[in-house]
Write an enzyme that holds these catalytic residues in place. Sequence first.
Site, PDB file in Angstrom:
ATOM      1  N   GLY A  19       0.787  -1.234   0.000  1.00 59.03           N
ATOM      2  CA  GLY A  19       0.000   0.000   0.000  1.00 59.03           C
ATOM      3  C   GLY A  19       0.814   1.278   0.000  1.00 59.03           C
ATOM      4  O   GLY A  19       0.355   2.293   0.520  1.00 59.03           O
ATOM      5  N   ASN A  21       1.381   3.073  -2.598  1.00 53.31           N
ATOM      6  CA  ASN A  21       0.622   4.025  -3.426  1.00 53.31           C
ATOM      7  C   ASN A  21      -0.578   4.570  -2.657  1.00 53.31           C
ATOM      8  O   ASN A  21      -0.897   5.751  -2.761  1.00 53.31           O
ATOM      9  CB  ASN A  21       0.166   3.370  -4.731  1.00 53.31           C
ATOM     10  CG  ASN A  21       1.280   3.346  -5.752  1.00 53.31           C
ATOM     11  OD1 ASN A  21       1.599   4.355  -6.368  1.00 53.31           O
ATOM     12  ND2 ASN A  21       1.917   2.188  -5.892  1.00 53.31           N
ATOM     13  N   MET A  97      -4.299  -7.031  -6.818  1.00 48.92           N
ATOM     14  CA  MET A  97      -3.770  -8.125  -7.633  1.00 48.92           C
ATOM     15  C   MET A  97      -4.827  -9.184  -7.971  1.00 48.92           C
ATOM     16  O   MET A  97      -4.563 -10.385  -7.868  1.00 48.92           O
ATOM     17  CB  MET A  97      -2.579  -8.775  -6.916  1.00 48.92           C
ATOM     18  CG  MET A  97      -1.456  -7.808  -6.590  1.00 48.92           C
ATOM     19  SD  MET A  97      -0.839  -6.910  -8.026  1.00 48.92           S
ATOM     20  CE  MET A  97       0.144  -8.194  -8.794  1.00 48.92           C
ATOM     21  N   ASN A 114      -6.208   2.454 -12.804  1.00 48.47           N
ATOM     22  CA  ASN A 114      -5.208   1.464 -12.383  1.00 48.47           C
ATOM     23  C   ASN A 114      -3.812   2.019 -12.622  1.00 48.47           C
ATOM     24  O   ASN A 114      -3.601   2.835 -13.522  1.00 48.47           O
ATOM     25  CB  ASN A 114      -5.371   0.163 -13.172  1.00 48.47           C
ATOM     26  CG  ASN A 114      -4.416  -0.918 -12.704  1.00 48.47           C
ATOM     27  OD1 ASN A 114      -4.191  -1.094 -11.501  1.00 48.47           O
ATOM     28  ND2 ASN A 114      -3.824  -1.648 -13.642  1.00 48.47           N
ATOM     29  N   HIS A 116       0.089   0.759 -13.447  1.00 51.19           N
ATOM     30  CA  HIS A 116       0.788  -0.428 -13.945  1.00 51.19           C
ATOM     31  C   HIS A 116       2.265  -0.104 -14.126  1.00 51.19           C
ATOM     32  O   HIS A 116       2.604   0.911 -14.754  1.00 51.19           O
ATOM     33  CB  HIS A 116       0.177  -0.884 -15.279  1.00 51.19           C
ATOM     34  CG  HIS A 116       0.823  -2.128 -15.792  1.00 51.19           C
ATOM     35  ND1 HIS A 116       0.563  -3.379 -15.266  1.00 51.19           N
ATOM     36  CD2 HIS A 116       1.759  -2.302 -16.756  1.00 51.19           C
ATOM     37  CE1 HIS A 116       1.300  -4.272 -15.885  1.00 51.19           C
ATOM     38  NE2 HIS A 116       2.044  -3.652 -16.793  1.00 51.19           N
ATOM     39  N   THR A 148     -10.484  -0.827 -18.466  1.00 50.94           N
ATOM     40  CA  THR A 148     -11.498  -1.343 -19.395  1.00 50.94           C
ATOM     41  C   THR A 148     -11.407  -2.868 -19.364  1.00 50.94           C
ATOM     42  O   THR A 148     -10.600  -3.429 -18.604  1.00 50.94           O
ATOM     43  CB  THR A 148     -11.261  -0.829 -20.831  1.00 50.94           C
ATOM     44  OG1 THR A 148      -9.966  -1.271 -21.247  1.00 50.94           O
ATOM     45  CG2 THR A 148     -11.349   0.684 -20.917  1.00 50.94           C
ATOM     46  N   ASP A 152      -4.888  -4.415 -18.376  1.00 47.54           N
ATOM     47  CA  ASP A 152      -3.839  -3.392 -18.540  1.00 47.54           C
ATOM     48  C   ASP A 152      -3.905  -2.716 -19.905  1.00 47.54           C
ATOM     49  O   ASP A 152      -2.905  -2.182 -20.395  1.00 47.54           O
ATOM     50  CB  ASP A 152      -2.425  -3.990 -18.342  1.00 47.54           C
ATOM     51  CG  ASP A 152      -2.246  -4.606 -16.964  1.00 47.54           C
ATOM     52  OD1 ASP A 152      -2.833  -4.096 -15.998  1.00 47.54           O
ATOM     53  OD2 ASP A 152      -1.512  -5.612 -16.859  1.00 47.54           O
TER      54      ASP A 152
HETATM   55  C1  GRF Z   1       2.913  -1.050  -7.726  1.00 48.86           C
HETATM   56  O1  GRF Z   1       4.207  -1.216  -8.189  1.00 48.86           O
HETATM   57  C2  GRF Z   1       1.934  -0.947  -8.861  1.00 48.86           C
HETATM   58  O2  GRF Z   1       2.480  -0.453 -10.028  1.00 48.86           O
HETATM   59  C3  GRF Z   1       1.518  -2.369  -9.064  1.00 48.86           C
HETATM   60  O3  GRF Z   1       1.518  -2.931  -7.778  1.00 48.86           O
HETATM   61  C4  GRF Z   1       2.430  -2.244  -6.946  1.00 48.86           C
HETATM   62  C5  GRF Z   1       1.719  -1.852  -5.689  1.00 48.86           C
HETATM   63  O4  GRF Z   1       2.586  -1.392  -4.690  1.00 48.86           O
HETATM   64  N1  GRF Z   1       0.254  -2.410  -9.754  1.00 48.86           N
HETATM   65  P1  GRF Z   1       2.031  -0.783  -3.346  1.00 48.86           P
HETATM   66  O5  GRF Z   1       1.142  -1.827  -2.676  1.00 48.86           O
HETATM   67  O6  GRF Z   1       1.268   0.459  -3.670  1.00 48.86           O
HETATM   68  O7  GRF Z   1       3.248  -0.510  -2.520  1.00 48.86           O
END
Ligand code: GRF
Length: 224
Positions: A19, A21, A97, A114, A116, A148, A152
């Site tokens: 987490g 992000n 995921m 999303n 990626h 969509t 990806d």
């Molecule tokens: C990120 O690298 C993102 O690009 C991918 O999953 C990872 C998530 O990381 N889809 P976090 O859980 O936000 O640390």
Amino acid sequence: MNADPAPQPRILVLASGSGTNLQALIDASRERDFPGQIVAVGCNNPQAFALERAAQANIDTFVVNHKDYGSREEFDGALMAEIRRHNPDLVVLAGFMRILTTDFVRALRGTMLNIHPSLLPKYTGLNTHQRTLDAGDKVHGVSIHFVTEELDGGPVIAQAEVTIDPDDTADSLAEKVQEKEHLLYPIVVRWFCEGRIQLGTDYVLFDGELLNKPMRLPDERVVH
Ligand code: GRF
């Protein structure tokens, strides 16, 4: 008499892991002028550290564990019920995921983003850092796109690049890319909340105009 302020767009974040992000979004949402509020965080993995981060920030959490469901359809149904309960304007996938069913994705069309870890359309799917190294690329990066039906494959809103150095490994690249992710996601979420980005049939509208190619960091429009 003052009119009540307009309600802020409601953001729901879905995550499966650490987490970081989500944390970048929580930090951004604390800025005085941030135009949205994170109303809930959902995880499919009850151990996800993202749940801790949300709890620390006093954000509602929920878990829909995919292991409790016999099919993708049942899992997605339960997940959608939780999402609806929070009535979000925007669903942000931040390291979520699970592959989502077509019906689920269609129901949230234009309101789900999303992130990626590659310069899409290159390297959809997993192991992007190793794959870019194996291909001998000189640059790699991150993309943020509308979700969509195509995995990806939705129209890309913004990207940020990193240079691949000769001594880079998949781990060092992941670190470099994540640094960019944490800068870029809050910017794009802000745009969405301000009504600046919209999903067209198979393209992105930015301020009402067709976006011919993804926004790039650095770009003067990316700096708010
Ligand atoms: C990120 O690298 C993102 O690009 C991918 O999953 C990872 C998530 O990381 N889809 P976090 O859980 O936000 O640390």
